[in-house]
Design a protein around this motif. Structure first.
Motif, mmCIF file in Angstrom:
data_model
loop_
_atom_site.group_PDB
_atom_site.id
_atom_site.type_symbol
_atom_site.label_atom_id
_atom_site.label_comp_id
_atom_site.label_asym_id
_atom_site.label_seq_id
_atom_site.Cartn_x
_atom_site.Cartn_y
_atom_site.Cartn_z
ATOM 1 N N PRO A 25 0.845 -1.200 0.000
ATOM 2 C CA PRO A 25 0.000 0.000 0.000
ATOM 3 C C PRO A 25 0.874 1.241 0.000
ATOM 4 N N PRO A 26 0.412 2.325 -0.598
ATOM 5 C CA PRO A 26 1.217 3.544 -0.631
ATOM 6 C C PRO A 26 1.437 4.118 0.768
ATOM 7 N N VAL A 27 2.576 4.731 0.950
ATOM 8 C CA VAL A 27 2.894 5.412 2.195
ATOM 9 C C VAL A 27 2.173 6.756 2.205
ATOM 10 N N ARG A 28 1.459 7.050 3.278
ATOM 11 C CA ARG A 28 0.702 8.298 3.370
ATOM 12 C C ARG A 28 1.591 9.409 3.936
ATOM 13 N N VAL A 29 1.740 10.451 3.142
ATOM 14 C CA VAL A 29 2.671 11.534 3.460
ATOM 15 C C VAL A 29 1.949 12.871 3.411
ATOM 16 N N ALA A 30 2.340 13.783 4.301
ATOM 17 C CA ALA A 30 1.843 15.161 4.251
ATOM 18 C C ALA A 30 2.995 16.100 3.919
ATOM 19 N N MET A 31 2.668 17.226 3.353
ATOM 20 C CA MET A 31 3.654 18.280 3.125
ATOM 21 C C MET A 31 3.437 19.370 4.160
ATOM 22 N N ILE A 32 4.526 19.906 4.695
ATOM 23 C CA ILE A 32 4.435 21.058 5.587
ATOM 24 C C ILE A 32 5.169 22.214 4.918
ATOM 25 N N GLY A 33 4.424 23.235 4.563
ATOM 26 C CA GLY A 33 5.002 24.417 3.947
ATOM 27 C C GLY A 33 5.105 24.319 2.439
ATOM 28 N N ASN A 91 -4.767 10.166 8.839
ATOM 29 C CA ASN A 91 -3.561 9.503 9.330
ATOM 30 C C ASN A 91 -2.440 9.629 8.307
ATOM 31 N N ILE A 92 -1.259 9.900 8.804
ATOM 32 C CA ILE A 92 -0.082 9.950 7.933
ATOM 33 C C ILE A 92 1.066 9.225 8.624
ATOM 34 N N GLN A 93 2.063 8.857 7.837
ATOM 35 C CA GLN A 93 3.227 8.156 8.366
ATOM 36 C C GLN A 93 4.479 9.017 8.364
ATOM 37 N N ALA A 94 4.470 10.074 7.554
ATOM 38 C CA ALA A 94 5.675 10.890 7.426
ATOM 39 C C ALA A 94 5.331 12.259 6.864
ATOM 40 N N GLY A 115 5.635 10.910 16.282
ATOM 41 C CA GLY A 115 6.289 9.733 15.713
ATOM 42 C C GLY A 115 6.323 9.700 14.201
ATOM 43 N N LEU A 116 6.424 10.873 13.561
ATOM 44 C CA LEU A 116 6.400 10.962 12.106
ATOM 45 C C LEU A 116 7.799 11.185 11.545
ATOM 46 N N ASP A 117 8.217 10.364 10.580
ATOM 47 C CA ASP A 117 9.491 10.566 9.905
ATOM 48 C C ASP A 117 9.435 11.853 9.084
ATOM 49 N N VAL A 118 10.607 12.442 8.836
ATOM 50 C CA VAL A 118 10.669 13.737 8.150
ATOM 51 C C VAL A 118 11.713 13.709 7.042
ATOM 52 N N MET A 119 11.329 14.206 5.870
ATOM 53 C CA MET A 119 12.282 14.539 4.811
ATOM 54 C C MET A 119 12.230 16.040 4.598
ATOM 55 N N MET A 120 13.390 16.672 4.511
ATOM 56 C CA MET A 120 13.441 18.113 4.286
ATOM 57 C C MET A 120 14.370 18.421 3.125
ATOM 58 N N GLU A 121 14.141 19.569 2.510
ATOM 59 C CA GLU A 121 15.065 20.037 1.490
ATOM 60 C C GLU A 121 16.326 20.573 2.158
ATOM 61 N N PHE A 323 12.692 7.811 0.126
ATOM 62 C CA PHE A 323 11.867 8.207 1.270
ATOM 63 C C PHE A 323 10.871 7.105 1.627
ATOM 64 N N ALA A 324 10.240 6.520 0.616
ATOM 65 C CA ALA A 324 9.279 5.444 0.862
ATOM 66 C C ALA A 324 9.956 4.255 1.535
ATOM 67 N N ALA A 325 11.165 3.915 1.087
ATOM 68 C CA ALA A 325 11.897 2.786 1.673
ATOM 69 C C ALA A 325 12.304 3.074 3.114
ATOM 70 N N VAL A 326 12.658 4.317 3.399
ATOM 71 C CA VAL A 326 13.013 4.706 4.769
ATOM 72 C C VAL A 326 11.796 4.597 5.684
ATOM 73 N N ILE A 327 10.671 5.122 5.243
ATOM 74 C CA ILE A 327 9.442 5.098 6.056
ATOM 75 C C ILE A 327 9.021 3.664 6.357
ATOM 76 N N ARG A 328 9.180 2.782 5.372
ATOM 77 C CA ARG A 328 8.796 1.377 5.558
ATOM 78 C C ARG A 328 9.857 0.581 6.343
ATOM 79 N N HIS A 329 10.948 1.241 6.722
ATOM 80 C CA HIS A 329 12.052 0.603 7.448
ATOM 81 C C HIS A 329 12.705 -0.508 6.624
ATOM 82 N N GLU A 330 12.661 -0.331 5.304
ATOM 83 C CA GLU A 330 13.354 -1.264 4.420
ATOM 84 C C GLU A 330 14.840 -0.952 4.346
#
Length: 370
Positions: A25-33, A91-94, A115-121, A323-330
């Motif tokens: 299933p797709p990883v559910r992600v939100a954008m901030i900013g 609900n989101i995961q990251a 408990g949400l993982d973060v990717m930033m520029e 990012f998807a692989a990181v969130i899934r702990h792969e």
């Protein structure tokens, strides 16, 4: 002769079942900013991905909301005034954040609480105080924080790493030279929302030095296995004070290691866009003039040869797959995107600002300051 149809149907059912088990299933992600113009590249990617799903966007600037809504045909229900408001409805995961660099700390601390993982520029933070706070929040909560650089996904850089680091084709690295930048953010047409913080010494931590110096510091740290520099010396200039009155638009940074010298040349004054690198070893060199081109000359090789690197695949195909692989702990974040490496990147940039202010070389401690 037996009827082959039942057998073929059985094979089809087995393969369909196997595919269903492999599909994730797709990883559910939100954008901030949305104040960082790199969001313009991220949004169409996530909207077209099968492994990531955009669940919401946190933004309060009505001009930005209107601009992005119109450009990408986004429904008004996708926008929320805060992370808490978003979490109350979905609900989101990251989270992928496109705020000012100064706001990265607040985003990570808010995400850590949930408990949400973060990717930033890039870069991680404006200074070491913020970098340490981000690292502390991630460690305490157990979330993963990764930093995205465009240059991480250049086939040329990845192929150069293999030639230099893994295959040792040019011997030990003696010098790395990295050129990064363009004519200037205003000159290339960055949005007013982006310019407002990118040219602010607090919100960006500096000008061209932070904006583009981070690329080379990240690449060099990666190539040198996370080795700490012994010293940093930098010179900055305001070549266009009428355009960028508050921050430097030109910088040269010399980062010294026991057996290697790294020269970073971030600039808002290049005549053309560039993100290229030169790596010199004891017995040869690897030049990466473009994202997908290598020029290599190794020991006992009479002539330089040009190499076309292979296309990146799997988790290294780009920021979305990674990012998807990181969130899934792969995978566990390492190298270019990792938090530990990017804390060191900020330490190098901090030392460069200090050196430029004082006119003196800055000696770095043998261990990362806590």
């Amino acid at each position: 002769m037996r009827n082959p149809i039942p057998f073929l149907l059985c094979l089809l059912l087995i393969s369909t079942s196997a595919f269903a088990q492999d599909a994730k299933p797709p990883v559910r992600v939100a954008m901030i900013g949305l104040a960082h113009d790199h969001a313009l590249g991220f949004l169409p990617r996530i909207l077209s991905q099968s492994n990531l799903q955009l669940a919401g966007i946190v933004e309060t600037n009505q001009d930005l909301i209107a601009r992005y809504s119109q450009k990408f045909h986004l429904d008004a229900s996708l926008f929320y005034p805060s992370l808490d408001a978003l979490l109350a409805h979905t609900n989101i995961q990251a989270v992928a954040t496109f705020t000012s660099t100064y706001d990265h700390q607040a985003v990570v601390e808010a995400c850590a609480a949930h408990g949400l993982d973060v990717m930033m520029e890039k870069p991680l933070a404006t200074n070491m105080k913020q970098a340490r706070a981000i690292a502390a929040a991630a460690k305490k909560s157990g979330i993963q924080v990764i930093v995205n650089y465009e240059t991480s996904w250049y086939p040329g850089n990845q192929a150069a790493y293999t030639l230099v680091h893994d295959e040792h084709q040019i011997g030990d690295i003696r010098k790395i030279v990295v050129h990064d930048g363009h004519r200037g953010p205003k000159e290339i047409g960055c949005s007013t929302n982006f310019l407002a913080w990118l040219t602010d010494p607090i919100l960006n931590g500096g000008g061209a030095l932070n904006d583009f110096g981070c690329y080379g510091a990240d690449l060099a740290t990666w190539l040198l296995d996370g080795q700490r520099p012994t010293s940093v010396f930098a010179v900055t200039e305001h070549i266009k004070p009428d355009v960028y009155p508050k921050v430097e638009d030109e910088a040269t940074i010399v980062v010294t290691y026991p057996k290697t010298q790294v020269i970073l040349q971030p600039s808002w004054n290049w005549p053309f866009d560039r993100k290229d690198m030169e790596i010199y070893g004891q017995s040869g060199y690897v030049l990466i003039p473009q994202a997908d081109v290598l020029r290599v000359r190794a020991a006992q090789q009479p002539d330089e040869k040009q190499v076309t690197p292979p296309t990146l695949t799997g988790v290294n195909a780009g920021p979305m797959a990674y990012f998807a692989a990181v969130i899934r702990h792969e995978i566990k974040p390492t190298g270019l995107a990792s938090l530990d490496e990017n804390v060191l990147v900020v330490e190098i940039l901090d030392a460069a600002h200090q050196s430029a202010r004082t006119g003196r070389s800055v000696t770095l401690p043998s261990e990362s300051p806590q």
